[in-house]
Design a protein around this motif. Structure first.
Motif, PDB file in Angstrom:
ATOM      1  N   ALA A 197     -11.288  -8.212   9.717  1.00  0.00           N
ATOM      2  CA  ALA A 197     -11.241  -7.849  10.226  1.00  0.00           C
ATOM      3  C   ALA A 197      -8.899  -7.515  10.140  1.00  0.00           C
ATOM      4  CB  ALA A 197     -11.100  -8.719  11.389  1.00  0.00           C
ATOM      5  N   TRP A 198      -8.565  -7.734   9.252  1.00  0.00           N
ATOM      6  CA  TRP A 198      -7.388  -7.427   8.949  1.00  0.00           C
ATOM      7  C   TRP A 198      -7.364  -6.841   8.216  1.00  0.00           C
ATOM      8  CZ3 TRP A 198      -4.891  -7.331   3.709  1.00  0.00           C
ATOM      9  CH2 TRP A 198      -5.324  -8.367   3.288  1.00  0.00           C
ATOM     10  N   ILE A 199      -7.645  -6.117   6.924  1.00  0.00           N
ATOM     11  CA  ILE A 199      -7.975  -4.806   6.728  1.00  0.00           C
ATOM     12  C   ILE A 199      -8.614  -3.665   7.151  1.00  0.00           C
ATOM     13  CG2 ILE A 199      -9.350  -3.859   5.018  1.00  0.00           C
ATOM     14  CD1 ILE A 199     -10.121  -5.898   3.638  1.00  0.00           C
ATOM     15  N   LYS A 200      -9.778  -4.316   8.283  1.00  0.00           N
ATOM     16  CA  LYS A 200     -10.111  -2.905   9.046  1.00  0.00           C
ATOM     17  C   LYS A 200      -8.503  -2.242  10.250  1.00  0.00           C
ATOM     18  CE  LYS A 200     -12.787  -1.299  13.666  1.00  0.00           C
ATOM     19  NZ  LYS A 200     -14.090  -2.192  13.922  1.00  0.00           N
ATOM     20  N   THR A 217     -14.752   0.492   0.071  1.00  0.00           N
ATOM     21  CA  THR A 217     -13.063   1.467  -0.551  1.00  0.00           C
ATOM     22  C   THR A 217     -12.429   2.216  -0.262  1.00  0.00           C
ATOM     23  OG1 THR A 217     -13.569   2.875  -2.320  1.00  0.00           O
ATOM     24  CG2 THR A 217     -13.944   0.771  -3.237  1.00  0.00           C
ATOM     25  N   TYR A 218     -11.081   1.885   0.287  1.00  0.00           N
ATOM     26  CA  TYR A 218      -9.925   2.417   1.122  1.00  0.00           C
ATOM     27  C   TYR A 218      -8.869   3.293   0.499  1.00  0.00           C
ATOM     28  CZ  TYR A 218     -11.832  -1.109   4.539  1.00  0.00           C
ATOM     29  OH  TYR A 218     -13.107  -2.048   5.448  1.00  0.00           O
ATOM     30  N   SER A 219      -8.587   4.036   1.402  1.00  0.00           N
ATOM     31  CA  SER A 219      -7.400   5.875   1.173  1.00  0.00           C
ATOM     32  C   SER A 219      -5.929   5.118   0.716  1.00  0.00           C
ATOM     33  CB  SER A 219      -7.678   6.488   1.959  1.00  0.00           C
ATOM     34  OG  SER A 219      -7.344   5.784   3.122  1.00  0.00           O
ATOM     35  N   ASN A 220      -5.952   3.517   0.628  1.00  0.00           N
ATOM     36  CA  ASN A 220      -5.070   2.618   0.855  1.00  0.00           C
ATOM     37  C   ASN A 220      -4.601   1.869  -1.196  1.00  0.00           C
ATOM     38  OD1 ASN A 220      -6.387   0.866   1.406  1.00  0.00           O
ATOM     39  ND2 ASN A 220      -4.593  -0.675   2.152  1.00  0.00           N
ATOM     40  N   LYS A 221      -6.336   2.614  -2.274  1.00  0.00           N
ATOM     41  CA  LYS A 221      -5.983   1.855  -3.213  1.00  0.00           C
ATOM     42  C   LYS A 221      -6.242   0.221  -3.012  1.00  0.00           C
ATOM     43  CE  LYS A 221      -3.343   5.443  -5.188  1.00  0.00           C
ATOM     44  NZ  LYS A 221      -2.264   4.914  -6.680  1.00  0.00           N
ATOM     45  N   MET A 222      -7.518   0.270  -1.574  1.00  0.00           N
ATOM     46  CA  MET A 222      -7.657  -1.453  -1.753  1.00  0.00           C
ATOM     47  C   MET A 222      -9.125  -1.321  -1.952  1.00  0.00           C
ATOM     48  SD  MET A 222      -7.239  -3.983   1.268  1.00  0.00           S
ATOM     49  CE  MET A 222      -5.375  -4.199   1.352  1.00  0.00           C
ATOM     50  N   THR A 223      -9.297  -2.794  -2.141  1.00  0.00           N
ATOM     51  CA  THR A 223     -11.274  -2.431  -2.590  1.00  0.00           C
ATOM     52  C   THR A 223     -11.256  -3.916  -2.082  1.00  0.00           C
ATOM     53  OG1 THR A 223     -11.294  -0.687  -4.900  1.00  0.00           O
ATOM     54  CG2 THR A 223     -13.418  -2.588  -3.940  1.00  0.00           C
ATOM     55  N   PHE A 224     -12.299  -3.663  -0.946  1.00  0.00           N
ATOM     56  CA  PHE A 224     -12.727  -5.432  -0.775  1.00  0.00           C
ATOM     57  C   PHE A 224     -14.021  -5.709  -1.343  1.00  0.00           C
ATOM     58  CE2 PHE A 224     -15.183  -7.195   2.589  1.00  0.00           C
ATOM     59  CZ  PHE A 224     -14.992  -8.870   3.171  1.00  0.00           C
ATOM     60  N   SER A 276       0.900  -1.332   0.209  1.00  0.00           N
ATOM     61  CA  SER A 276       0.107  -0.029   0.118  1.00  0.00           C
ATOM     62  C   SER A 276       0.784   1.231   0.143  1.00  0.00           C
ATOM     63  CB  SER A 276      -0.999   0.037   1.335  1.00  0.00           C
ATOM     64  OG  SER A 276      -2.187  -0.934   1.124  1.00  0.00           O
ATOM     65  N   ILE A 277       2.091   0.864   0.552  1.00  0.00           N
ATOM     66  CA  ILE A 277       2.664   2.073   0.861  1.00  0.00           C
ATOM     67  C   ILE A 277       3.430   2.841  -0.571  1.00  0.00           C
ATOM     68  CG2 ILE A 277       5.057   3.309   1.568  1.00  0.00           C
ATOM     69  CD1 ILE A 277       4.488   1.699   4.308  1.00  0.00           C
ATOM     70  N   ASN A 325      -5.516  -0.042   9.055  1.00  0.00           N
ATOM     71  CA  ASN A 325      -6.062   1.642   9.802  1.00  0.00           C
ATOM     72  C   ASN A 325      -6.385   2.568   8.633  1.00  0.00           C
ATOM     73  OD1 ASN A 325      -6.823   1.178  12.512  1.00  0.00           O
ATOM     74  ND2 ASN A 325      -4.279   0.822  12.938  1.00  0.00           N
ATOM     75  N   TYR A 326      -6.793   1.992   8.302  1.00  0.00           N
ATOM     76  CA  TYR A 326      -6.850   3.357   6.581  1.00  0.00           C
ATOM     77  C   TYR A 326      -8.176   3.931   6.408  1.00  0.00           C
ATOM     78  CZ  TYR A 326      -2.159   1.128   4.417  1.00  0.00           C
ATOM     79  OH  TYR A 326      -1.216   0.931   4.548  1.00  0.00           O
ATOM     80  N   SER A 327      -7.909   5.253   5.888  1.00  0.00           N
ATOM     81  CA  SER A 327      -9.978   5.796   6.316  1.00  0.00           C
ATOM     82  C   SER A 327     -10.449   4.940   4.993  1.00  0.00           C
ATOM     83  CB  SER A 327      -9.299   6.877   5.390  1.00  0.00           C
ATOM     84  OG  SER A 327      -8.430   7.819   6.837  1.00  0.00           O
ATOM     85  N   ILE A 328     -11.867   4.894   5.220  1.00  0.00           N
ATOM     86  CA  ILE A 328     -12.862   4.345   4.146  1.00  0.00           C
ATOM     87  C   ILE A 328     -13.397   5.715   2.997  1.00  0.00           C
ATOM     88  CG2 ILE A 328     -14.994   4.186   4.078  1.00  0.00           C
ATOM     89  CD1 ILE A 328     -14.598   2.047   7.208  1.00  0.00           C
TER      90      ILE A 328
END
Length: 383
Positions: A318-321, A346-353, A294-295, A324-327
C-alpha cells in the motif's frame, strides 16, 4: 621502580580498555576449529567526548572484499541486537537447534550467508541494544532522528579506521523497525556527502529493507491479512531457538572471544526495547524519506515474508503504491529451480518489491530463498 610499575599498569589498563578499535576473532566457543571467514568486533565512540560506545561485528566478504559491496545491517526493535541478523538471517554462522544441556550451544556454518558476495557490518543500536553502552548516564532520550545521526557518525569513523573500504559501494540494510531508520539514514548520508571536509560514503547504489515498518498505518492491514490466512500449529509456534542464543552469548568464554568489555553491560538480552531502553520514536512515517531517496536516484529492494502478521505485505504494498511511480515490470513470480519463491514487481524509481513465499517477519524463516533474492538484486540481475 614504583613509578615504572605504575606507568606499566597504566599502559596495560589503556590497552585493555581502549574501546575505539577492532579486534580479529579467529575462534568462537561452540564452533569447531578456526572460523572459515574473517570476523572483527569492536567499539566506535560516538559524540564529542565519545561517551557512547557502539559495538559492531564486521565480516569480510568471502568473495572479493576489496571490491564487493559494504553493507550495514541494522536489526529492528528498536533495541534488538544485530547478532540476530548474523546468527538467524544472513550471516555465515547459525546456532544449531538442539536441546540445551548446560554446555556452550553449538554453532554451524550456513550456505546462505550474504557475506558470500558482500562485506557486512552488523551494528548494535541504539545504546543499550546488544553490547552497545554509554560510559555515563544519558542526558537525552535516544530518538529515531538522533540514531540516524549517530549511525552516520559511526560509519564515518569506522571508514576512517578502515580506509580500504571507503571506495566500496555502500548499502544501508535492515528489517522490521529499521524501516523507520534506514530511509532517513540514506538521506542523511546523501546530504553529508556534499558537506565540506567530511569523508564521503560511497552511497552510489541504494538500500535494502525486509518487512519494514513504515508508519502506524501498517497495523491497519493486520486484520485483513489474518482473515485470509490460517493459523500455524502451537508446536510450530513454540519452536524458535532464541533461548539458545542467550545461553551462548552470555557465556563468559564467548564474551571474551568477542572482545566485549567486561564492565560495559550486565546480562545480554536479544531485544531490550520493551523494558530497559528509553526511546522516543520521532519518525512517524518514513515514506517521505523513500521519496527523497528515489529522487536522488538510489536503488532499493523492499521484501516481505508473505506470512508476516507484524507488518503484513499488504501494508508494504500500500505505501509503495502511494508513491505513484510507474510500474516497469508487472506482478510476476520469481523462481528458484522451477519453484515459485515469491512474487515481485519493479518500479520506475528503481525500487523492487518482492515477497518471500512462506516467510514470516524476518529472513530467518526462509534464509536460502532470501539469500538468492539478495544475490540477484545486488548483482543487478532480475529476480
Amino acid at each position: 621502580m614504583k613509578l615504572k610499575l605504575k606507568l606499566l599498569l597504566l599502559l596495560l589498563f589503556i590497552l585493555n580498555h581502549h574501546v575505539d578499535s577492532g579486534s580479529i576473532v579467529k575462534f568462537l566457543p561452540g564452533f569447531e576449529g578456526p572460523l572459515p571467514f574473517e570476523l572483527e568486533t569492536g567499539y566506535i565512540g560516538i559524540g564529542e567526548k565519545e561517551e557512547v560506545q557502539s559495538f559492531y561485528y564486521f565480516i569480510k566478504s568471502e568473495n572479493n572484499p576489496k571490491e564487493d559491496p559494504l553493507l550495514l545491517w541494522l536489526s529492528g526493535g528498536p533495541g534488538c541486537s544485530s547478532i540476530t541478523g548474523l546468527l538467524f538471517e544472513n550471516g555465515p554462522l547459525a546456532l544449531k537447534s538442539e536441546v540445551y544441556n548446560g554446555s556452550v550451544p553449538s554453532l554451524v556454518s550456513t550456505t546462505y550467508s550474504w557475506t558470500k558476495t558482500a562485506n557486512i557490518i552488523f551494528l548494535d543500536q541504539p545504546i543499550g541494544a546488544g553490547f552497545s553502552y554509554s560510559r555515563t548516564p544519558l542526558i537525552d532520550t535516544p530518538t529515531d532522528t538522533g540514531e540516524v545521526k549517530n549511525i552516520h557518525e559511526f560509519l564515518q569513523k569506522w571508514l576512517s579506521k578502515h580506509p580500504q573500504f571507503s571506495s566500496n559501494p555502500f548499502y544501508a540494510c535492515g528489517d522490521s523497525y529499521s524501516g523507520m531508520i534506514v530511509p532517513a539514514l540514506v538521506q542523511e548520508i546523501s546530504k553529508g556527502n556534499y558537506i565540506c571536509c567530511t569523508p564521503p560514503i560511497n552511497l552510489q547504489v541504494g538500500y535494502i529493507l525486509g518487512n519494514p515498518i513504515t508508519s502506524i498505518e501498517d497495523q491497519n492491514y493486520q486484520v485483513p491479512f489474518s482473515h485470509g490466512m490460517a493459523l500455524i500449529s502451537d508446536e510450530l509456534y513454540e519452536l524458535y531457538p532464541y533461548y539458545l542464543l542467550s545461553y551462548w552469548i552470555n557465556d563468559e568464554t564467548v564474551r571474551n572471544a568477542l572482545h566485549v568489555n567486561k564492565w560495559s553491560i550486565g546480562e545480554w538480552e536479544r531485544c531490550t526495547h520493551l523494558r530497559l531502553i528509553p526511546y522516543n520514536k520521532d519518525i512517524n512515517n518514513s515514506i517521505p524519506y523513500h521519496m527523497n531517496n528515489s529522487i536522488s536516484g538510489y536503488r532499493s529492494l523492499i521484501y516481505s515474508g508473505d506470512h508476516d502478521l507484524t507488518v503484513p505485505y499488504l501494508a508494504t504494498q500500500a505505501w509503495i503504491k502511494s508513491l505513484n511511480y510507474s510500474i516497469i515490470h508487472e506482478w510476476r513470480p520469481w523462481m528458484i529451480k522451477d519453484q515459485i519463491a515469491g512474487y515481485t514487481r519493479t518500479y520506475s524509481n528503481k525500487m523492487t518489491f518482492a515477497t518471500v513465499k512462506g516467510s514470516g517477519h524476518t529472513a530467518e524463516y526462509k534464509p536460502n530463498e532470501t539469500f538468492i533474492m539478495f544475490q540477484r538484486w545486488i548483482n543487478g540481475q532480475p529476480l
